[in-house]
Design a protein around this motif. Structure first.
Motif, PDB file in Angstrom:
ATOM      1  N   ALA A  34     -20.031 -46.921  19.297  1.00 31.55           N
ATOM      2  CA  ALA A  34     -20.089 -46.363  20.523  1.00 31.55           C
ATOM      3  C   ALA A  34     -21.888 -45.629  20.085  1.00 31.55           C
ATOM      4  O   ALA A  34     -22.370 -45.407  19.261  1.00 31.55           O
ATOM      5  CB  ALA A  34     -19.089 -45.466  21.014  1.00 31.55           C
ATOM      6  N   CYS A  36     -22.364 -42.614  20.503  1.00 31.40           N
ATOM      7  CA  CYS A  36     -22.529 -41.075  19.779  1.00 31.40           C
ATOM      8  C   CYS A  36     -22.286 -41.718  18.262  1.00 31.40           C
ATOM      9  O   CYS A  36     -22.790 -41.240  17.336  1.00 31.40           O
ATOM     10  CB  CYS A  36     -21.055 -40.058  19.754  1.00 31.40           C
ATOM     11  N   CYS A  68     -16.047 -46.975  20.629  1.00 33.32           N
ATOM     12  CA  CYS A  68     -15.729 -45.851  20.565  1.00 33.32           C
ATOM     13  C   CYS A  68     -14.153 -45.468  20.180  1.00 33.32           C
ATOM     14  O   CYS A  68     -13.146 -45.699  20.244  1.00 33.32           O
ATOM     15  CB  CYS A  68     -15.996 -44.975  22.096  1.00 33.32           C
ATOM     16  N   ILE A  69     -14.144 -44.522  18.844  1.00 33.55           N
ATOM     17  CA  ILE A  69     -13.010 -44.307  18.186  1.00 33.55           C
ATOM     18  C   ILE A  69     -12.178 -43.379  18.925  1.00 33.55           C
ATOM     19  O   ILE A  69     -11.309 -42.772  18.542  1.00 33.55           O
ATOM     20  CB  ILE A  69     -13.050 -44.414  17.120  1.00 33.55           C
ATOM     21  N   GLY A  70     -12.869 -42.376  19.382  1.00 33.02           N
ATOM     22  CA  GLY A  70     -12.647 -41.435  20.244  1.00 33.02           C
ATOM     23  C   GLY A  70     -13.079 -39.817  19.811  1.00 33.02           C
ATOM     24  O   GLY A  70     -12.589 -38.775  20.511  1.00 33.02           O
ATOM     25  N   VAL A  71     -13.277 -39.673  18.778  1.00 28.49           N
ATOM     26  CA  VAL A  71     -13.780 -38.369  17.802  1.00 28.49           C
ATOM     27  C   VAL A  71     -15.383 -38.389  17.872  1.00 28.49           C
ATOM     28  O   VAL A  71     -15.740 -38.695  16.828  1.00 28.49           O
ATOM     29  CB  VAL A  71     -12.582 -37.547  16.926  1.00 28.49           C
ATOM     30  N   CYS A  72     -16.224 -38.149  18.600  1.00 30.49           N
ATOM     31  CA  CYS A  72     -17.595 -38.029  19.002  1.00 30.49           C
ATOM     32  C   CYS A  72     -18.389 -37.089  17.637  1.00 30.49           C
ATOM     33  O   CYS A  72     -19.034 -37.380  16.803  1.00 30.49           O
ATOM     34  CB  CYS A  72     -18.700 -37.134  19.931  1.00 30.49           C
ATOM     35  N   GLU A  75     -18.243 -38.277  14.008  1.00 29.89           N
ATOM     36  CA  GLU A  75     -18.593 -39.862  14.059  1.00 29.89           C
ATOM     37  C   GLU A  75     -19.782 -39.520  12.387  1.00 29.89           C
ATOM     38  O   GLU A  75     -20.438 -38.233  12.034  1.00 29.89           O
ATOM     39  CB  GLU A  75     -19.429 -40.305  14.882  1.00 29.89           C
TER      40      GLU A  75
HETATM   41  S1  FES Z   1     -18.494 -41.982  23.257  1.00 25.21           S
HETATM   42 FE1  FES Z   1     -16.101 -42.274  22.385  1.00 25.21          FE
HETATM   43  S2  FES Z   1     -16.083 -41.879  20.212  1.00 25.21           S
HETATM   44 FE2  FES Z   1     -18.015 -40.222  20.550  1.00 25.21          FE
END
Ligand code: FES
Length: 122
Positions: A34, A36, A68-72, A75
């Motif tokens: 994603a 981020c 997105c994996i969900g934890v910006c 990353e």
């Molecule tokens: S926008 Fe989803 S992990 Fe950053």
């Protein structure tokens, strides 16, 4: 540093090989791509993973991108799925860490615990 064209070529070749494979009995490596993830440096991580898998001829390993994996804040994130094992989530990845994950986890079967989300969140 490789040019963008070279990297593209490597990726395309890896993709072709990957498409020929059956994924159900192999290892799957997923990179969060994603915005981020990309801004945190997920691209070089993905390229390194693809290059290492290719270089070592790991024919039962697939490298995929996801959104997105969900934890910006954690990353670049890389998830490893190996048959018969729990998913392993690696966080704050870079190319050097990616190489180590390939050698230690993917090739030798030892999770690099210090890079995992569990170790980080402690
Ligand atoms: S926008 Fe989803 S992990 Fe950053």
């Amino acid at each position: 540093m490789k040019s963008l064209e070279e990297l593209k070529k490597i990726r395309e070749e890896a993709k072709k090989k990957v498409q020929l494979r059956h994924d159900s009995d192999g290892t799957r490596i997923v990179v969060g791509m994603a915005t981020c993830g990309i801004s945190a440096g997920a691209r070089p991580v993905l390229m390194t993973l693809l290059e290492e898998v290719n270089k070592r001829n790991l024919s039962n390993v697939m490298v995929n991108q996801t959104g997105c994996i969900g934890v910006c804040r954690l990353e670049p994130i890389v998830e490893v799925y190996r048959p018969g094992e729990e998913k392993v989530t690696y966080v704050h990845m870079d190319s050097e860490k990616a190489k180590r994950v390939i050698t230690e986890h993917i090739v030798n079967g030892n999770v690099v615990t210090e890079y995992t989300v569990g170790a980080y969140e402690k």
